[in-house]
Each structure stands twice: as structure tokens, then as C-alpha cells.
Design an enzyme around this catalytic site. Structure first.
Site: not given
Length: 689
Positions: A315-316, A320, A323, A409
Site C-alpha cells: 500500500t501507498r 481505511h 483495506h 484493482r
């Protein structure tokens, strides 16, 4: 020991490997102790030492002191370290082949350990250590001293990220920056010349001036931005790449709306260097040190806690609730432990800074089961290359000891192209990853977009939402708008701890710093409008206001610069840097230089937009009107040829194509122009109405 022997020849590769390994492990041992460790006579050792010294693999120096048994000190050169790494691969590949043959003889089946590739590509067991490119501490100290005589290259932030993962094994099987042949093969086929899957070109881009000093066969010291040596590159290749072709093949389009393509054309150097690297020490990180792990440190941790199945989440963005649900589902589906593995190197311009993101991660980590979840930070420079990047991320996570990898996605997508279309399809990354899954060496856990179903009060993959349900979702753009305007962010979307951290770092726009950047011809009225705007903003109060006028900056910050294109660019970049610092610290910067070149203005915009808004105001006064005013007499001198490279006369002015505001001072008084800027700031939410 004789200094030279023209007939000295290198020992066979098995003996050479043992010698280099022993000298690297015990560089201060006596010759007798070294000979005994190798099981050879002193005479044979001396002959071998002469040969390896003449070949440039080992440096032998006199050692002062009374003990004649320790008259000499030995240190591997950078070329010796590269040769030792090559021979280590060869030695272990042979030993693995012997083991495989014995296993087949005793059991009738292959061991499964051996690949036809190099040793570093046979890490099928995710707990086996990967090969690093560091020399021993003693050899590193000697190489540091010798590096003072080498040409040095100060690495860019992206190059530092690449080098760190290269030498700690994160980029295995790479042994250095790609050669020209490997680069061309990777660009066109996603493979090294030996056939190994590797989708991303990793090269050392340098300036033309530096490249002119370098020829293949040269060693150069690679240093961080403070001058600390990190590694030595033995240059094998130097070439000028076809960057347009690289952009088309790697990123899918030569479109500068793609941040990596823009970097390629406007930031990366014009010449590439390739060759093996000898690691001396890793870059120093002062932030979140306990959260940073090398591949081998993570593998050791997995061994210690008994994790045999590990799914990595890349992740970058801040975490939330969607996630969290995605990672819970992925771990259950893979029946694996979870590694939250966020990127803290270089991400997409405009992303939340990694300091804020890591604080957000730590704030919600206790919402995960501690026995099956861990977090480690990855100092990777992303390229936002979509499908290729997903494959690359998978190889990197395999090297870090993971067995599964979540590909979501639009993985590593950069957003819209210059025609307003997505660069990549939403599931292109998953499809390419699946094609190469076996070769990558870990399993993909694919997930669709997660949305909140109001009636069920929980998250579902978008393709599993019950028919007739009410779907709630907040896009990244909408989240940024709510943060900027101080609006509510519902608890179904994010955690209160994350929202509080984001609000602390990104207050509402009316409390953020920003930059107003006036650009226009000399005499267009920039400075006059900027002064009027400064007074109006100071009258409103709330934030400190600083005016960076072109003439004033020339006098106080850039007095040594002339008016060549290079010097004018440097002057504008200095103004941009100061403005970015003002913006970062919550102030208002008003800049009023000519800034004639669009590329330089874009660099300034990029400097500032990471910290706050950049408002470009084009003062569109015509050249004829500027000449008519000519309060300083500069246009007259330029027409007479007494001023060279004068903007608008003998040097071009790139008219801004899409400024936030365009004003014309012809027939409009200064107060009205300043008021137009103020109204624009108000419409953007930067000042209160």
C-alpha cells in the site's frame, strides 16, 4: 614476498573462490594462518596472492609493526568482491546439483531445490536467506579509504532506494545496475538476457558531464546526498537510451501525464551506466527504524515465529476500513499470516507523506490480531507502472520471504492519461501477474474493489453486493475534498484515529500554506500586483505572508548568477525551493519572477504541490505594452543588442497553457487585478470569504 611476477596466473575457480572468501573473512590473518586455513603451502599461497593482486582482485599493503609474520594486509577490491559473489553463486549451484543428484539416487525423486538458473533464483523456500551484495565489515572499511581516489556520483533519492534494495537482496537476482543488453531485454521482453523474469529497468542515470569522464572498466563511488559512500559500481556499460521507446514499452505510452514518464524525460539523466555493485553500507534511516527490515531480517523473523504462509499487502495510502476488510479476507482465503508492507520510498506525486501514513498504520495496527499480523516498511521507489509493477512487487515480496501477494484493482496505477482515460485497465495487473505467477514464485490473492453495503453494515467486494442493496463509497478525490473543506468523514469509511492523523497533517485548505506564482514578461506588472496581493493577505491575517520578488531574490539569494538559461533556471528553482518550505510550514509564498520556461515552472509546481496548493497566475500583458512601459530601459537595450538572451526579444517566453488564473493589466488597474487573484484564492478555499 616478491612484488610482481609476469608469469603469475590465477588459480582455478574453486581455489580462487576459497582464497577470496578467506581473505574477505580474515583480512588481518598471518600468511601462515591463511595458508593453513586453505590447506596449501606458503609458497603456493604467495604465488596465488601475486596472481590475484595482479588481476586487480586483491590489494596488498605493507603493515607497520614488529611482528614480521604480519607484514602484509589484504583487502578485496570492488572487482574482487564482484568476482567472489559470482563464484559463490557457482559454488552453491554446484553443491545444490550434487545434493539433488544424491536425493534422486536415494529417493527416486528430485529434491525440488535446484533451478536451472543461478542460486539467487532458487529461493523456493521462503525462509532460506537471500544473497546480499555487501562485503565484510573489514573489507568495507578498506574500500571506504580507497574510494577517496575514485570518481563519485551523488545518488538521487530514487537511486538510493534502488541501491538499497539491490544490495540487501530485495532486487535479487540483480547483482548491480543493468547492462545495456539486459536493459534492452527487460524493456522489450520483461526478461534479463539469461531468460530470468524481471519487468523493471534498473539503471544508473547520470548527467552527460559526468558520463564524459567515465569509460567501461572504471570504478565509481556511489554516495548519498550527504557524501557518505554506500557502494562501488564497476562500470561495464555506458549508453544513451531511447527514452521514448522505454516509456512506450514499460509504461504503455510516451505520455508525460504519467509521473514516471515525466521523470524519465525531465529528471533522469541522459546517459545510463550499468555494472556490478559492491555494497559497503546501507543508507541511514532515522525514522521508524524498528519498522524497517531487510529481506533476510524478515525471513529470520518468519522462521522465529513459525510462519510458513505469509500474504503481503502492498500500500501507498493510509489504511481505511475497506483495506482492513480486504486484508482480513485475503489472509483467510490464503490461510496465511498477514504482512502489511507499505512503501515508504518514492510514490506518486501528491500522495500522503510516509510519515503521516506510518503513524496512521500504527494507530490501527492493534485492530489486527497480533499473533498473525506484522508490519514492515519497504524503501521502494515506485514507478506506477501498473501491470509490470505488480509483477515487480511480487518478485520483491518473494525475496522478502512471502508466499502470497494481494493484487487489487488498478494495482500501482498512475491515474488518467493526457486524454482523460485510465492508463491501465482495472484488472490488467491481476491478469499479467497470473500469467507469470509460477515464475514469480508466490501466489496471487486477487481482490476486487471493496464497497460498503448499508443494509448489511459491512464491506463486500463490488461484484458480490446483494441485489437491491444500497452501496456507499468515498473515492480518494472525495476524501481529499472532505479533508480540505473540513467536512465529516463517516466512521463506516475510516477509523477515527486515522482521520484525526490526516486532519493533523492536512488541515482544511483555509489553514494550509500555499504559493501564488506570478509569471509574465518583464514590465508586465507582476511585482506590482504581487505587492498589492501581499498587502491584502496581510490585512486579512491568519498566516505569515512572504513575497519572493524576482529582483529582490536576484539581489539577496542569487547575486552570483548571470542570465544564461542555466542560471535563470537555477534562480527559479531556488525561488521554488524557498516557496515550498514556506508552504510546508503553513505560510503563504508570493513569487513574482519572469520564469519564462514551462519545464522549469512545472518543476517548481511539483516542489510545492506536495505541501500545499500552487496557484499559477499568468500576467498576460502583451510584449508591445511591456515595451511601451519599459520603465528600466531594458527593452531598448535589448533591441540595440546590448543585452543578450532577453526574454521576449532574443529569448523565448513559454506562455502558460493552463494557469489557474490569467490577468491582463492593460486597461485594468492594479487593485482590480489583485482582487481577481483574491477571488480565485477564495473560490479554491485557500482564504475565507
Amino acid at each position: 614476498m616478491p612484488a610482481t611476477d609476469p608469469k603469475s596466473t590465477l588459480p582455478d575457480e574453486d581455489q580462487l573462490f576459497l582464497i577470496l572468501r578467506q581473505l574477505d573473512a580474515a583480512p588481518d590473518a598471518t600468511q601462515r594462518a591463511t595458508a593453513e586455513a586453505l590447506g596449501i603451502s606458503l609458497g603456493r599461497l604467495n604465488a596465488h596472492l601475486r596472481a590475484v593482486a595482479e588481476a586487480g582482485l586483491v590489494k596488498i599493503t605493507d603493515r607497520p609493526g614488529p611482528d614480521r609474520r604480519q607484514r602484509f594486509a589484504y583487502a578485496l577490491t570492488s572487482r574482487g568482491a564482484v568476482e567472489k559473489a559470482r563464484l559463490t553463486d557457482r559454488f552453491l549451484a554446484r553443491k545444490l546439483a550434487e545434493y539433488d543428484a544424491l536425493h534422486a539416487e536415494l529417493t527416486g525423486t528430485a529434491s525440488g531445490l535446484l533451478s536451472t538458473k543461478h542460486r539467487t533464483q532458487v529461493m523456493q523456500d521462503h525462509l532460506t536467506p537471500v544473497q546480499e551484495l555487501y562485503v565484510s565489515p573489514d573489507s568495507a572499511q578498506k574500500l571506504k579509504r580507497e574510494a577517496g581516489d575514485l570518481l563519485s556520483w551523488d545518488l538521487t533519492p530514487r537511486q538510493i532506494c534502488d541501491l538499497e534494495l539491490m544490495i540487501n537482496g530485495g532486487f535479487s537476482p540483480l547483482k548491480g545496475f543493468l547492462s545495456q543488453a539486459d536493459y534492452e531485454s527487460v524493456v522489450d521482453t520483461m526478461r534479463l538476457t539469461d531468460g530470468t523474469l524481471w519487468p523493471m529497468p534498473i539503471t544508473l542515470d547520470v548527467s552527460q558531464a559526468f558520463a564524459d569522464k567515465i569509460e567501461p572498466g572504471t570504478d565509481i563511488a556511489l554516495r548519498d546526498q550527504e557524501g557518505v559512500i554506500l557502494a562501488i559500481l564497476s562500470v561495464s556499460d555506458k549508453w544513451t537510451p531511447n527514452k521514448a521507446h522505454e516509456a512506450e514499452k514499460v509504461f504503455g505510452a510516451n505520455d508525460e501525464a504519467h509521473p514516471a514518464v515525466h521523470y524519465l524525460h525531465h529528471t533522469a539523466g541522459p546517459v545510463y551506466l550499468g555494472g556490478p555493485v559492491t555494497g559497503i553500507q546501507p543508507p541511514t534511516h532515522y525514522d521508524f527504524r524498528a519498522r524497517r527490515d531487510t529481506p533476510n531480517e524478515l525471513r529470520a523473523y518468519f522462521r522465529k515465529v513459525g510462519w510458513r504462509r505469509v500474504v503481503a499487502f502492498q500500500t501507498r495510502n493510509p489504511l481505511h476500513r475497506a483495506h482492513q476488510e480486504l486484508t482480513f479476507r485475503a489472509a483467510r482465503e490464503a490461510q496465511a499470516n498477514l504482512l502489511i508492507h507499505p512503501v515508504v520510498g518514492m510514490t506518486k506525486p501528491g500522495d500522503v507523506d510516509h510519515f503521516t501514513r506510518v503513524r496512521c498504520y500504527e494507530a490501527v495496527l492493534d485492530k489486527y490480531p497480533a499473533a498473525t499480523t506484522s508490519m514492515s516498511l519497504l524503501n521502494l521507489a515506485m514507478r506506477m507502472a501498473g501491470p509490470r509493477e505488480a509483477v515487480w512487487h511480487g518478485i520483491i515480496r518473494r525475496n522478502h520471504g512471502c508466499t502470497h501477494f494481494i493484487v487489487g484493482r488498478d494495482h500501482a496505477g498512475p491515474g488518467k492519461n493526457s486524454q482523460g482515460q485510465d492508463f491501465y485497465g482495472p484488472y490488467d495487473a491481476q491478469e499479467l501477474f497470473k500469467t507469470h505467477e509460477a515464475e514469480i514464485g508466490l501466489e496471487m490473492v486477487d481482490f476486487k474493489h471493496m464497497v460498503y453495503v448499508q443494509e448489511k453494515a459491512q464491506y463486500y467486494p463490488a461484484n458480490e453486493v446483494p441485489e437491491g442493496s444500497t452501496v456507499l463509497d468515498i473515492s480518494g478525490t472525495e476524501l481529499r475534498r472532505r479533508l480540505a473543506e473540513g467536512l465529516e468523514i463517516p466512521e463506516w469509511f475510516s477509523f477515527p484515529e486515522v482521520v484525526a492523523e490526516l486532519r493533523r497533517t492536512r488541515p482544511p485548505r483555509a489553514k494550509q500554506g500555499f504559493t501564488v506564482f506570478f509569471t509574465g514578461l518583464s514590465g508586465s506588472g507582476k511585482s506590482t500586483i504581487a505587492n498589492a496581493l501581499m498587502v491584502k493577505l496581510m490585512e486579512m491575517g491568519g498566516r505569515p505572508v512572504t513575497l519572493l520578488d524576482g529582483d529582490v531574490v536576484r539581489k539577496n539569494l542569487s547575486s552570483e548568477l548571470g542570465f544564461s538559461k542555466e542560471h535563470r533556471d537555477l534562480n527559479i528553482l531556488r525561488i521554488g525551493y524557498v516557496a515550498s518550505e514556506i508552504t510546508k510550514n503553513g505560510g503563504i509564498a508570493i513569487c513574482a519572477p519572469i520564469a519564462p520556461y514551462a519545464a522549469t515552472r512545472r518543476k517548481v509546481r511539483e516542489m510545492i504541490e506536495g505541501y500545499g496548493a500552487f496557484v499559477e497566475v499568468h500576467v498576460a500583458t502583451s510584449l508591445e505594452e511591456c515595451e511601451r512601459r519599459d520603465r528600466k530601459g531594458l527593452y531598448k537595450l535589448a533591441r540595440e543588442g546590448k543585452i543578450k538572451e532577453f526574454t521576449g526579444i532574443s529569448d523565448p517566453y513559454d506562455v502558460p497553457e493552463g494557469p489557474e488564473l490569467r490577468v491582463d493589466t492593460e486597461g485594468t488597474d492594479v487593485d482590480n487585478c489583485a482582487h481577481q487573484v483574491l477571488l480565485k484564492l477564495e473560490s479554491m478555499g485557500l482564504v475565507a470569504g
